[in-house]
Write an enzyme that holds these catalytic residues in place. Structure first.
Site, PDB file in Angstrom:
ATOM      1  N   SER A 161       3.323  -5.762 -15.920  1.00  0.00           N
ATOM      2  CA  SER A 161       2.952  -6.881 -15.064  1.00  0.00           C
ATOM      3  C   SER A 161       2.411  -8.012 -15.935  1.00  0.00           C
ATOM      4  O   SER A 161       1.394  -7.850 -16.615  1.00  0.00           O
ATOM      5  CB  SER A 161       1.863  -6.444 -14.069  1.00  0.00           C
ATOM      6  OG  SER A 161       1.186  -7.589 -13.585  1.00  0.00           O
ATOM      7  N   GLY A 217      -3.661 -12.029  -1.878  1.00  0.00           N
ATOM      8  CA  GLY A 217      -4.707 -11.978  -0.856  1.00  0.00           C
ATOM      9  C   GLY A 217      -4.791 -13.228   0.011  1.00  0.00           C
ATOM     10  O   GLY A 217      -5.788 -13.460   0.678  1.00  0.00           O
ATOM     11  N   ALA A 218      -3.739 -14.038   0.011  1.00  0.00           N
ATOM     12  CA  ALA A 218      -3.779 -15.282   0.779  1.00  0.00           C
ATOM     13  C   ALA A 218      -3.059 -15.145   2.117  1.00  0.00           C
ATOM     14  O   ALA A 218      -2.963 -16.095   2.889  1.00  0.00           O
ATOM     15  CB  ALA A 218      -3.156 -16.411  -0.037  1.00  0.00           C
ATOM     16  N   SER A 271       1.946 -12.479   1.792  1.00  0.00           N
ATOM     17  CA  SER A 271       2.779 -11.295   1.566  1.00  0.00           C
ATOM     18  C   SER A 271       3.316 -11.170   0.155  1.00  0.00           C
ATOM     19  O   SER A 271       4.510 -10.940  -0.053  1.00  0.00           O
ATOM     20  CB  SER A 271       3.953 -11.276   2.542  1.00  0.00           C
ATOM     21  OG  SER A 271       3.470 -11.138   3.805  1.00  0.00           O
ATOM     22  N   SER A 298       2.744  -8.671  -1.582  1.00  0.00           N
ATOM     23  CA  SER A 298       3.171  -7.280  -1.744  1.00  0.00           C
ATOM     24  C   SER A 298       4.581  -7.074  -1.180  1.00  0.00           C
ATOM     25  O   SER A 298       5.399  -6.380  -1.789  1.00  0.00           O
ATOM     26  CB  SER A 298       2.168  -6.304  -1.113  1.00  0.00           C
ATOM     27  OG  SER A 298       1.996  -6.587   0.230  1.00  0.00           O
ATOM     28  N   ASP A 340       6.934  -8.866   7.277  1.00  0.00           N
ATOM     29  CA  ASP A 340       6.872  -9.450   5.931  1.00  0.00           C
ATOM     30  C   ASP A 340       8.097  -9.068   5.109  1.00  0.00           C
ATOM     31  O   ASP A 340       8.717  -9.902   4.448  1.00  0.00           O
ATOM     32  CB  ASP A 340       5.611  -8.979   5.200  1.00  0.00           C
ATOM     33  CG  ASP A 340       4.355  -9.280   5.983  1.00  0.00           C
ATOM     34  OD1 ASP A 340       4.426 -10.048   6.966  1.00  0.00           O
ATOM     35  OD2 ASP A 340       3.290  -8.742   5.618  1.00  0.00           O
TER      36      ASP A 340
HETATM   37  C1  GLA Z   1       0.442  -8.315   7.805  1.00  0.00           C
HETATM   38  C2  GLA Z   1       1.432  -7.185   8.035  1.00  0.00           C
HETATM   39  C3  GLA Z   1       2.536  -7.596   8.995  1.00  0.00           C
HETATM   40  C4  GLA Z   1       1.976  -8.214  10.269  1.00  0.00           C
HETATM   41  C5  GLA Z   1       0.914  -9.268   9.925  1.00  0.00           C
HETATM   42  C6  GLA Z   1       0.233  -9.785  11.151  1.00  0.00           C
HETATM   43  O1  GLA Z   1       1.048  -9.379   7.120  1.00  0.00           O
HETATM   44  O2  GLA Z   1       1.999  -6.771   6.820  1.00  0.00           O
HETATM   45  O3  GLA Z   1       3.355  -6.498   9.291  1.00  0.00           O
HETATM   46  O4  GLA Z   1       1.462  -7.233  11.117  1.00  0.00           O
HETATM   47  O5  GLA Z   1      -0.065  -8.784   9.045  1.00  0.00           O
HETATM   48  O6  GLA Z   1       1.111 -10.471  11.961  1.00  0.00           O
END
Ligand code: GLA
Length: 382
Positions: A67, A120-121, A124, A126, A170
């Site tokens: 990484s 952490g914002a 997504s 991850s 996501d």
């Molecule tokens: C996170 C989860 C998603 C969704 C959102 C809220 O991003 O990974 O699957 O549930 O929260 O909408």
């Protein structure tokens, strides 16, 4: 230097030759929060912030992953007992395992990766990481797994290797993202439709509170359990209710005395939110951005007061947006920190951003970050 050049150079310095480059994106979500695991609608799009990875098979049974952002190397095998200790490596390990569980081939490979999706914002990062590797391994090992299943590989990675019982939004956005389009996804059937999104006269801007609450993933899982309990109570009277999103609002009232107040409030939010996604899509088709914005404020209210996944910093940003007459504003993603997403008229944009930075900093002692987003493509080979 461009991110992919840096990654390729690092790959060459570590492994002596070039790797193949793959990328996938973070996401925004215009509306439809915490509806995905309830079988409802969401309305996300992939963004121009990505994870990029260089990858090459290495002829062994081991993965060697580096990484760039953590400046760390991690080596692990491909059997269930080989789960690495480093959290970032578990995402890659999980994707390998979930591919294998689906009958796909995965052998040893070397990889170097980096990203510009803020951590952490609520964007997504991850899912971007999971989708990059799900897509890349499928391509490299010729597994022929379709994109729906690639998204599920990422989701199962979260469930089985990272402890978050997330929905499919996501990973779906990251795998199916298309430049210039938001995706209305029915999370129960996985039917989806692209909506070109280019609101003339308006801009989308994210304001990142830069706070992340520690128990976010256990609190997230608890929200899900609340919804499942409520759905189970309603199902006793209305067997057709598979997910909470199948329930009518009046059916929730029928079970009010059988479920806790907390579960009731959570469910009230979800049932309202599923409808708001459809209303936003209708408003977009009419070009009525004022209604889109108003529905975003309603979502914020629900997430803050009923679902209770907002926090002081995000409520502050939302209130400020309202005060400045910003068209729409709400907490985005899972909540408990992260960003607000704001739909702002062009002429108000600079004043809003300046005021958000100044007033947030004065109140909380650190500056928020501002991200302009461009709706972009999802998982791909570069
Ligand atoms: C996170 C989860 C998603 C969704 C959102 C809220 O991003 O990974 O699957 O549930 O929260 O909408």
């Amino acid at each position: 230097m461009e991110m992919k050049t840096r990654i390729q150079e690092k790959f060459i310095s570590l492994f002596g030759h070039e790797g193949d480059l793959y990328a996938s994106a973070g996401r925004i979500n215009l509306i439809g929060e915490h509806t995905d695991y309830n079988g409802g609608y969401v309305f996300p799009g992939a963004i121009d912030k990505c994870i990029v990875a260089a990858i090459k098979t290495n002829g062994s049974a081991k993965v060697r992953a580096y990484s760039v952002d953590y400046d760390e190397m991690c080596e692990f095998g491909l059997n269930e007992e080989d789960k690495p200790a480093k959290a970032w490596a578990c995402y890659i390990f999980g994707v390998c395992r979930e591919t294998i569980k689906r009958g796909g081939k995965v052998e040893g490979f070397d990889t170097v990766f980096a990203g510009d999706v803020p951590l952490g914002a609520g964007l997504s990062s991850s899912a971007a990481l999971e989708s990059t590797f799900a897509f890349a391994l499928n391509d490299i090992f010729g597994n022929g797994i379709d994109k729906f299943e690639l998204a599920k590989i990422g989701q199962s990675t979260e469930h089985n290797y990272c402890g978050v019982k997330c929905g499919i939004m996501d990973q779906f956005a990251s795998c199916f993202g298309k430049a210039g389009c938001l995706i209305r996804l029915n999370c129960k059937t996985l039917e989806y439709k692209y909506f070109p999104f280019n609101p003339e006269g308006y801009r989308l801007v994210l304001v990142d509170s830069c706070v992340k609450h520690e128990l976010a993933s256990s609190a997230y899982n608890k929200r899900r359990e609340s919804c499942e309990r409520a759905a189970a109570a309603i199902r006793k009277k209305h067997p057709e209710v598979e997910f909470l999103s199948d329930a009518k609002r009046v059916w929730l009232d029928e079970v009010r005395s059988e479920i806790s107040d907390e579960d009731f409030l959570r469910s009230e939010y979800v049932i309202g939110e599923v409808q708001r996604v459809l209303d936003v899509c209708d408003a977009l088709e009419r070009g009525d951005y004022e209604i889109v914005g108003e529905l975003m404020y309603q979502t914020h209210f629900g997430m803050s007061k009923l679902y209770e996944v907002s926090c002081e910093e995000l409520d502050f940003l939302n209130k400020l947006a309202r005060k400045m007459d910003v068209t729409g504003s709400r907490v985005m993603g899972g909540g408990f920190g992260g960003c607000t997403i704001n739909l702002v008229r062009d002429e108000l944009y600079q004043d809003f951003v300046d005021a958000a930075v100044e007033q947030f900093t004065a109140k909380f002692g650190h500056a928020p970050k501002i991200y302009d987003v461009v709706i972009s493509d999802g998982a791909r080979k570069l």
